[in-house]
Design a protein around this motif. Sequence first.
Motif, PDB file in Angstrom:
ATOM      1  N   ASP A   4      -5.354  -0.271  -6.908  1.00  0.00           N
ATOM      2  CA  ASP A   4      -6.303   0.055  -5.845  1.00  0.00           C
ATOM      3  C   ASP A   4      -6.169   1.560  -5.650  1.00  0.00           C
ATOM      4  N   ALA A  42      -1.099   0.255  -5.046  1.00  0.00           N
ATOM      5  CA  ALA A  42      -1.948   1.286  -4.446  1.00  0.00           C
ATOM      6  C   ALA A  42      -1.597   2.626  -5.084  1.00  0.00           C
ATOM      7  N   ASP A  96       3.392   1.537  -3.728  1.00  0.00           N
ATOM      8  CA  ASP A  96       2.454   2.647  -3.771  1.00  0.00           C
ATOM      9  C   ASP A  96       2.947   3.743  -4.708  1.00  0.00           C
TER      10      ASP A  96
END
Length: 163
Positions: A4, A42, A96
């Motif tokens: 993402d 992410a 992330d």
Amino acid sequence: MLTDTIIEDDRWSEMGFEALAEAAAEAAFLHLGMEARDFEIAVLACDDARIAELNTEFRDKPTPTNVLSWPSEERGAEVDGDTPSAPEGLDPELGDIAIAFETCAREAETAGKPMADHVTHLVVHGVLHLLGYDHIRDKDATLMEGLETAILGKMGLSDPYEI
């Protein structure tokens, strides 16, 4: 999609970063025999100023760096050189990654490598960190670097550690 991506610096869009990050992450999972569709990462594509803020906040290092990663949980091996915990039972939200444009561009130019190749390496590197691989201890570094080289080789890219 496995990744993402949040693009804060338009220069990343111009180089097709979203597709590059997805391909790099998928290649890492494929090499490790993991189902990429079961996980989410992410990825923040930013500039040096933003990554310097993050580096200061999370590592107390007030300088830009090429890539940072934040795993959603600790997955590292207890013994130097051992493989991190098995993928079964992993949090599907792995964590992330942040990557900085100027630092990556500068490093790629210094190394005489295409920016896309260097960035692919750094995304693979970040993904491996999220999965518990590290390079602080010697045997862990050997394991991680070997994986990076093998993954990138399967993608048709050269060994990033070759001198």
